[in-house]
Design a protein around this motif. Structure first.
Motif, PDB file in Angstrom:
ATOM      1  N   TYR A 152       7.585   5.439   6.197  1.00 18.88           N
ATOM      2  CA  TYR A 152       6.564   4.500   6.658  1.00 18.88           C
ATOM      3  C   TYR A 152       7.231   3.211   7.132  1.00 18.88           C
ATOM      4  O   TYR A 152       8.426   2.996   6.910  1.00 18.88           O
ATOM      5  CB  TYR A 152       5.584   4.175   5.528  1.00 18.88           C
ATOM      6  N   ASN A 153       6.469   2.359   7.771  1.00 18.86           N
ATOM      7  CA  ASN A 153       6.986   1.034   8.138  1.00 18.86           C
ATOM      8  C   ASN A 153       6.031  -0.046   7.625  1.00 18.86           C
ATOM      9  O   ASN A 153       4.913   0.246   7.205  1.00 18.86           O
ATOM     10  CB  ASN A 153       7.197   0.915   9.653  1.00 18.86           C
TER      11      ASN A 153
ATOM     12  N   ASN B 181       0.864   3.233   7.630  1.00 25.25           N
ATOM     13  CA  ASN B 181       1.566   1.951   7.724  1.00 25.25           C
ATOM     14  C   ASN B 181       1.273   1.118   6.474  1.00 25.25           C
ATOM     15  O   ASN B 181       0.123   1.079   6.014  1.00 25.25           O
ATOM     16  CB  ASN B 181       1.111   1.154   8.950  1.00 25.25           C
TER      17      ASN B 181
ATOM     18  N   LYS C 280       3.742  -2.977   8.522  1.00 26.42           N
ATOM     19  CA  LYS C 280       3.031  -3.377   9.737  1.00 26.42           C
ATOM     20  C   LYS C 280       3.015  -4.892   9.885  1.00 26.42           C
ATOM     21  O   LYS C 280       2.777  -5.622   8.917  1.00 26.42           O
ATOM     22  CB  LYS C 280       1.605  -2.842   9.682  1.00 26.42           C
TER      23      LYS C 280
ATOM     24  N   LEU D  23      14.713  -2.712   7.472  1.00 26.10           N
ATOM     25  CA  LEU D  23      13.438  -2.007   7.347  1.00 26.10           C
ATOM     26  C   LEU D  23      13.302  -0.914   8.394  1.00 26.10           C
ATOM     27  O   LEU D  23      13.778  -1.050   9.523  1.00 26.10           O
ATOM     28  CB  LEU D  23      12.280  -2.995   7.487  1.00 26.10           C
ATOM     29  N   ASN D  24      12.639   0.164   8.004  1.00 24.51           N
ATOM     30  CA  ASN D  24      12.346   1.248   8.927  1.00 24.51           C
ATOM     31  C   ASN D  24      11.317   0.776   9.958  1.00 24.51           C
ATOM     32  O   ASN D  24      10.366   0.068   9.613  1.00 24.51           O
ATOM     33  CB  ASN D  24      11.789   2.450   8.152  1.00 24.51           C
ATOM     34  N   THR D  25      11.512   1.156  11.200  1.00 24.18           N
ATOM     35  CA  THR D  25      10.588   0.743  12.268  1.00 24.18           C
ATOM     36  C   THR D  25       9.755   1.914  12.792  1.00 24.18           C
ATOM     37  O   THR D  25       8.920   1.732  13.668  1.00 24.18           O
ATOM     38  CB  THR D  25      11.358   0.114  13.441  1.00 24.18           C
ATOM     39  N   LYS D  26      10.010   3.126  12.273  1.00 24.35           N
ATOM     40  CA  LYS D  26       9.280   4.299  12.736  1.00 24.35           C
ATOM     41  C   LYS D  26       8.416   4.860  11.607  1.00 24.35           C
ATOM     42  O   LYS D  26       8.854   4.939  10.465  1.00 24.35           O
ATOM     43  CB  LYS D  26      10.250   5.374  13.229  1.00 24.35           C
ATOM     44  N   ASN D  27       7.216   5.229  11.953  1.00 27.84           N
ATOM     45  CA  ASN D  27       6.285   5.783  10.973  1.00 27.84           C
ATOM     46  C   ASN D  27       6.207   7.293  11.155  1.00 27.84           C
ATOM     47  O   ASN D  27       5.787   7.788  12.198  1.00 27.84           O
ATOM     48  CB  ASN D  27       4.901   5.160  11.161  1.00 27.84           C
TER      49      ASN D  27
END
Length: 363
Positions: free
Chosen positions: A227-228, A291, A230, A333-337
């Protein structure tokens, strides 16, 4: 600035109670004034020594509790009568048995040495040696062919419990400040019951947010975060849900966004219809696509059915405010969900490995 004032500033700096502006100014002061930097370093070392002393006392108390808890003679009888049960018990408590057996053996040897019987009667020593060897063989046979299991130490119940969730695969987590406030030690537990030591690396009390880092040598990377976080606010009425630990097992709660500001007019929080109980604090609030749009903070006892979540934009700001010297690993942080398009059940199944129970201990 007097020594007392400087000490107060250092304590506020280290416990995260400074505002972002005060923190920036103090870091500039550290950079430009060698005496201040020296004081900060000394204070950090002093706190470290205090924590080490506290952890040593905690270990001693834990070992004493383990010794009192295990009845070696009763275990011997159970081995003879219930072999299937003892194998199951060994898997869950072999670390306790090993500690208790070691303490018992050490005590016997000490008594023999002090009374002189060990030196005067070698045959008894040989018998004792054979018994120890037989014990080791029995333990080896019980564990033979089994995949090694991480030893688990049973701790006394935590003084306070909440929830946290992974920000990165390498051990950074988010939770609420009020969950870890005044903690002497913090442990996090995953969905399969494994516990890991964690440390608090940054807090923003004004927003009730805290960042933890798992620093346990037995911890392994979680894998890519699905998840990312939002950046945009959620929409009024949209479906949301959370996973958390108000009980010993993970609990799902679903609802919707009821308001973009709490009843005091504070726009840093959502009002949500998701049921929140003690232990949910610090859990992620997610939208339909998976998200993270907030962090569960509290329930309003004065108003029935009123629950709150801190907006994710303030979590992102807190992460940006973490001093670089507080990070021993990268925090990206992850940017793709990867949860978008999945059903709620599928999302929850993937999320459970990234949501932790936060257990706080203090003396």
């Amino acid at each position: 600035m007097s020594d007392n004032q400087l000490t107060e500033f250092i304590e506020r700096y280290l416990d995260g109670s400074m505002t972002a502006e005060e923190r920036v100014q103090f870091e500039l002061l550290r950079k430009n004034d060698a005496a201040v930097e020296s004081k900060v370093t000394e204070h950090v070392k002093f706190i470290g020594l205090l924590k080490q002393y506290g952890e040593r006392l905690e270990l001693e108390n834990r070992l004493n509790a383990i010794h009192n808890e295990i009845d070696v003679h009763a275990l011997k009888e159970e081995v003879m009568i219930h072999p299937v049960w003892i194998v199951r018990m060994w898997r869950n408590h072999h670390s306790k048995i090993s500690v208790a057996a070691s303490i018992a053996i050490f005590g016997v040897l000490t008594i023999l040495i002090l009374t002189g019987k060990l030196n005067n009667d070698k045959s008894k020593y040989q018998q004792l040696s054979e018994k120890i060897n037989n014990m080791e063989k029995t333990v080896a046979q019980i564990g033979h062919g089994r995949t090694p299991v991480k030893p688990k130490i049973t701790r006394t119940p935590a003084n306070f419990r909440g929830t946290g969730f992974a920000l990165t695969s390498n051990g950074y987590l988010a939770t609420d400040y009020h969950v870890i406030k005044n903690a002497d030690s913090v442990y996090v537990q995953n969905a399969v019951g494994e516990s890991f030591h964690a440390k608090v690396i940054y807090t923003e009390p004004q927003y009730d947010l805290a960042i933890l880092q798992i620093n346990d040598p037995s911890f392994k990377n979680l894998g890519p975060i699905p998840y990312n976080v939002k950046r945009a606010e959620g929409d009024l009425g949209e479906s949301v849900y959370t996973l958390g630990y108000p009980a010993d097992n993970m609990v799902y709660g679903g609802g919707y966004l009821a308001s973009a500001a709490n009843y005091s007019g504070d726009t840093t929080e959502y009002v949500i219809s998701v049921p929140v109980n003690p232990g949910n604090s610090g859990g992620p609030l997610l939208d339909e696509k998976g998200n993270v749009i907030g962090v569960i903070t509290a329930r309003q006892t004065q108003v029935a059915g009123a629950y709150f979540a801190k907006k994710s934009t303030y979590l992102l700001k807190a992460i940006q405010n973490i001093p670089t010297d507080s990070l021993s690993k990268t925090l990206n942080l992850n940017t793709k969900n990867k949860l978008a398009g999945l059903s709620r059940t599928q999302q929850s199944s993937k999320l459970k490995n990234y949501v932790f129970m936060v257990k706080v201990y203090n003396q």
